[in-house]
Every structure is written in C-alpha cells, then in structure tokens.
Design a protein around this motif. Structure first.
Motif, PDB file in Angstrom:
ATOM      1  N   ARG A  57      -2.359  -3.204  27.881  1.00 54.07           N
ATOM      2  CA  ARG A  57      -2.347  -4.309  28.616  1.00 54.07           C
ATOM      3  C   ARG A  57      -1.678  -4.549  29.653  1.00 54.07           C
ATOM      4  O   ARG A  57      -2.051  -4.987  30.694  1.00 54.07           O
ATOM      5  CB  ARG A  57      -2.413  -5.637  27.661  1.00 54.07           C
ATOM      6  N   LEU A  58      -0.227  -4.174  29.567  1.00 52.67           N
ATOM      7  CA  LEU A  58       0.601  -3.998  30.745  1.00 52.67           C
ATOM      8  C   LEU A  58       0.252  -3.284  31.824  1.00 52.67           C
ATOM      9  O   LEU A  58       0.179  -3.495  32.890  1.00 52.67           O
ATOM     10  CB  LEU A  58       1.883  -3.688  30.386  1.00 52.67           C
ATOM     11  N   ASN A  59      -0.364  -2.043  31.502  1.00 50.79           N
ATOM     12  CA  ASN A  59      -0.896  -1.166  32.423  1.00 50.79           C
ATOM     13  C   ASN A  59      -2.070  -1.548  33.277  1.00 50.79           C
ATOM     14  O   ASN A  59      -1.989  -1.640  34.597  1.00 50.79           O
ATOM     15  CB  ASN A  59      -1.346   0.376  31.775  1.00 50.79           C
ATOM     16  N   THR A  60      -2.808  -2.372  32.454  1.00 47.74           N
ATOM     17  CA  THR A  60      -4.115  -2.935  33.109  1.00 47.74           C
ATOM     18  C   THR A  60      -3.429  -4.270  34.379  1.00 47.74           C
ATOM     19  O   THR A  60      -3.944  -4.321  35.328  1.00 47.74           O
ATOM     20  CB  THR A  60      -5.112  -3.485  32.283  1.00 47.74           C
ATOM     21  N   THR A  61      -2.320  -4.812  33.522  1.00 43.86           N
ATOM     22  CA  THR A  61      -2.000  -6.178  34.470  1.00 43.86           C
ATOM     23  C   THR A  61      -1.198  -5.388  35.629  1.00 43.86           C
ATOM     24  O   THR A  61      -1.553  -6.088  36.613  1.00 43.86           O
ATOM     25  CB  THR A  61      -0.914  -6.920  33.724  1.00 43.86           C
ATOM     26  N   PHE A  62      -0.313  -4.581  35.619  1.00 43.16           N
ATOM     27  CA  PHE A  62       0.238  -4.090  36.627  1.00 43.16           C
ATOM     28  C   PHE A  62      -0.645  -3.303  37.669  1.00 43.16           C
ATOM     29  O   PHE A  62      -0.488  -3.266  38.880  1.00 43.16           O
ATOM     30  CB  PHE A  62       1.496  -2.815  36.088  1.00 43.16           C
ATOM     31  N   GLY A  63      -1.648  -2.568  37.157  1.00 44.14           N
ATOM     32  CA  GLY A  63      -2.708  -2.105  38.072  1.00 44.14           C
ATOM     33  C   GLY A  63      -3.317  -3.183  38.747  1.00 44.14           C
ATOM     34  O   GLY A  63      -3.702  -3.091  40.011  1.00 44.14           O
ATOM     35  N   SER A  64      -3.935  -3.983  38.123  1.00 44.52           N
ATOM     36  CA  SER A  64      -4.262  -5.254  39.030  1.00 44.52           C
ATOM     37  C   SER A  64      -3.398  -5.988  40.151  1.00 44.52           C
ATOM     38  O   SER A  64      -3.910  -6.428  41.191  1.00 44.52           O
ATOM     39  CB  SER A  64      -4.752  -6.349  37.864  1.00 44.52           C
ATOM     40  N   ILE A  65      -2.047  -5.883  39.661  1.00 45.57           N
ATOM     41  CA  ILE A  65      -1.089  -6.872  40.533  1.00 45.57           C
ATOM     42  C   ILE A  65      -1.008  -5.737  41.890  1.00 45.57           C
ATOM     43  O   ILE A  65      -0.884  -6.049  43.119  1.00 45.57           O
ATOM     44  CB  ILE A  65       0.205  -6.962  39.990  1.00 45.57           C
ATOM     45  N   SER A  66      -0.869  -4.362  41.533  1.00 42.46           N
ATOM     46  CA  SER A  66      -0.917  -3.559  42.294  1.00 42.46           C
ATOM     47  C   SER A  66      -2.120  -3.421  43.336  1.00 42.46           C
ATOM     48  O   SER A  66      -1.936  -3.278  44.812  1.00 42.46           O
ATOM     49  CB  SER A  66      -0.768  -1.961  41.815  1.00 42.46           C
TER      50      SER A  66
END
Length: 70
Positions: A57-66
């Motif tokens: 989930r964190l990887n998905t969230t940080f990918g979205s923010i990036s």
C-alpha cells in the motif's frame, strides 16, 4: 520414575537405555519449547504478512504521489 517401574527393567546397559528412554518420554520441557517455537513462528508469519500488505500500500501511495508531483 517410580520404584515399581524400575523393578521390571533389565539391569546393565539395556536397563540404563530403557530408563533414559522412560525419563525422556516423561520430560515435558521439550514439549513446552516446541510449543513456544510454534507460537513464535505463527507470530512471525502474521507480522510478515502485515508488513508486506502495508509495504504494498505504501509503495502504491508513494508512486501515486510521485506521479502527481511530476
């Protein structure tokens, strides 16, 4: 080991071996250690599963923010 049990065991090496086997079978400390090991393994599996789920989930969230920052 009770006196009654040792009365029927042969003397010599065979008797010693049988007494050691009976003593080992009556000892429950190894069973307790195995139980603690199984509990620790179960807890480790739960922790690994939770961390893996949170990491995804964190990887998905940080990918979205990036992506939004670009």
């Amino acid at each position: 080991m009770s006196q009654q049990t040792t009365r029927f065991l042969p003397s010599g090496r065979e008797g010693l071996a049988m007494r050691l086997i009976f003593k080992f079978l009556k000892d429950e400390s190894a069973v307790t250690s195995i139980e603690y090991g199984l509990i620790a393994a179960g807890i480790a599996v739960v922790i690994i599963t939770a961390v893996k789920g949170i990491g995804t989930r964190l990887n998905t969230t940080f990918g979205s923010i990036s992506t939004q920052l670009k």
